[in-house]
Design an enzyme around this catalytic site. Structure first.
Site, PDB file in Angstrom:
ATOM      1  N   ALA A  10      38.118  28.942  54.583  1.00  0.00           N
ATOM      2  CA  ALA A  10      38.747  28.500  56.261  1.00  0.00           C
ATOM      3  C   ALA A  10      39.422  27.227  55.435  1.00  0.00           C
ATOM      4  CB  ALA A  10      37.791  28.518  57.281  1.00  0.00           C
ATOM      5  N   ARG A  12      42.262  26.749  53.736  1.00  0.00           N
ATOM      6  CA  ARG A  12      43.304  27.003  54.046  1.00  0.00           C
ATOM      7  C   ARG A  12      44.085  27.929  53.923  1.00  0.00           C
ATOM      8  NH1 ARG A  12      40.627  25.936  49.303  1.00  0.00           N
ATOM      9  NH2 ARG A  12      41.433  23.703  49.060  1.00  0.00           N
ATOM     10  N   SER A 138      43.743  43.765  52.386  1.00  0.00           N
ATOM     11  CA  SER A 138      45.449  43.853  52.394  1.00  0.00           C
ATOM     12  C   SER A 138      45.859  45.090  52.041  1.00  0.00           C
ATOM     13  CB  SER A 138      45.106  43.322  50.783  1.00  0.00           C
ATOM     14  OG  SER A 138      46.280  43.145  49.874  1.00  0.00           O
ATOM     15  N   TYR A 150      41.588  44.069  42.159  1.00  0.00           N
ATOM     16  CA  TYR A 150      41.616  43.352  43.965  1.00  0.00           C
ATOM     17  C   TYR A 150      42.150  44.402  44.581  1.00  0.00           C
ATOM     18  CZ  TYR A 150      44.019  40.559  47.620  1.00  0.00           C
ATOM     19  OH  TYR A 150      44.545  40.250  48.895  1.00  0.00           O
ATOM     20  N   LYS A 154      39.673  45.156  47.251  1.00  0.00           N
ATOM     21  CA  LYS A 154      40.012  45.580  49.050  1.00  0.00           C
ATOM     22  C   LYS A 154      39.078  47.133  49.827  1.00  0.00           C
ATOM     23  CE  LYS A 154      41.260  41.174  49.521  1.00  0.00           C
ATOM     24  NZ  LYS A 154      40.593  40.933  50.553  1.00  0.00           N
TER      25      LYS A 154
END
Length: 249
Positions: A10, A12, A138, A150, A154
Site C-alpha cells: 500500500a 505506492r 490481472s 506472473y 494470478k
C-alpha cells in the site's frame, strides 16, 4: 473508526490508491509494505488527509512475518475486517530464459502471499462475524507471453479466490478478485523501460489496444475494490471482476 482494513503493497501505486479510497469511506487503514519507511510515509499522508492509518512492515511471502504483522494490526489498531491483497512483483522473461529464482519470487509474493495473508486475517474476520477479502489478480491470468510466472500466480489467485469464497462464506466473509488491465503505475513504467520506450510511448501503444482508448489509473481500480469491501457488495462473492477498459478474452 468503524472498520479496519489491511492493504498490502500500500505504499505506492494501486495499493496506495486503494488505501486513500478506503479512508474516504471512513475505514481505518493498515498500510502494509515490504518497505517500512515508504509504508510510514504513506500512512502519514493518509492521516494528513484526515484518515486513521498505521504503517507495518511485512514480507507477505514469509509466514512468520505475516503472522507478526497481522497481530500487530489487531493489537494496535483493531481487528481487521477488510483485507486487500495487493502486494505483487513481476520478473518477466520468455519461458526459455526464465530462471527458477524469478519463478519462485513472483509466485511466492503474488500467490503465496495472498494465501498467507488471507489465512492469517480470516480468524479475525470470524471473530467479527463479518469480512471482506479483495484479491488483486490481472488480465494476465488468461495468459501473456513473457509472463509465465506472473500469469500462473494470478491464475492461482483466481482459483484461491473462488475456493476461499466457498470456505469463508458461512462466516459472513465475501472473497472477490479484481483483475486490472494496463494501469499507469511504477510497475508498468518499468515495463516501458524494458521495452526501450518512454512511459508516454508505452502507454499510447497500450491505449490503442483498449476499447476505451486510454490506460487505467490506480483510482479506477480503487473504486471497484472499495465497492467490494463495502456493505453494498454483501451478496457478491467468488467473482473475478475485470477492470480493463473493455472485454477480456
Amino acid at each position: 473508526m468503524n472498520r479496519v482494513a489491511i492493504v498490502t503493497g500500500a505504499a505506492r501505486g494501486i495499493g496506495a490508491a486503494v488505501a486513500r479510497r478506503l479512508v474516504e469511506d471512513g475505514v481505518g487503514v493498515a498500510v502494509l509494505d515490504l518497505d517500512p519507511v515508504a509504508a510510514k510515509s504513506a500512512a502519514a499522508e493518509l492521516e494528513r488527509a484526515g484518515g486513521q492509518a498505521i504503517a507495518v512492515g511485512v514480507d507477505v511471502s514469509d509466514a512468520d512475518s505475516v503472522g507478526e504483522a497481522v497481530e500487530e494490526v489487531a493489537e494496535k489498531f483493531g481487528l481487521p475486517g477488510i483485507l486487500v491483497n495487493n502486494a505483487g512483483v513481476t520478473r518477466d522473461n520468455m519461458l526459455y530464459a526464465l530462471s527458477p529464482a524469478d519463478w519462485d519470487q513472483v509466485v511466492n509474493v503474488n500467490l503465496r502471499g495472498t494465501f498467507l495473508m488471507t489465512q492469517a486475517v480470516a480468524e479475525h474476520m470470524a471473530k467479527l462475524g463479518w469480512g471482506r477479502v479483495v484479491n488483486l489478480s490481472s488480465i494476465a491470468a488468461v495468459g501473456n507471453a513473457g509472463q509465465a510466472n506472473y500469469s500462473a500466480a494470478k491464475a492461482g489467485i483466481e482459483g484461491l479466490t473462488k475456493t476461499t469464497a466457498f470456505e469463508l462464506g458461512p462466516l459472513n466473509v465475501t472473497v472477490n478478485a479484481v483483475a486490472p488491465g494496463y494501469v499507469a503505475t511504477e510497475m508498468t513504467a518499468a515495463l516501458a523501460a524494458q521495452a526501450g520506450a518512454t512511459v508516454e510511448e508505452h502507454q499510447a501503444r497500450a491505449a490503442a489496444t483498449i476499447p476505451l482508448r486510454r490506460v487505467g489509473q490506480p483510482e479506477d481500480i480503487a473504486e471497484v475494490v472499495a465497492f467490494l469491501a463495502s456493505d453494498r457488495a454483501s451478496f457478491v462473492s467468488g467473482q473475478v471482476i475485470h477492470v480493463a477498459g473493455g472485454p477480456v478474452c
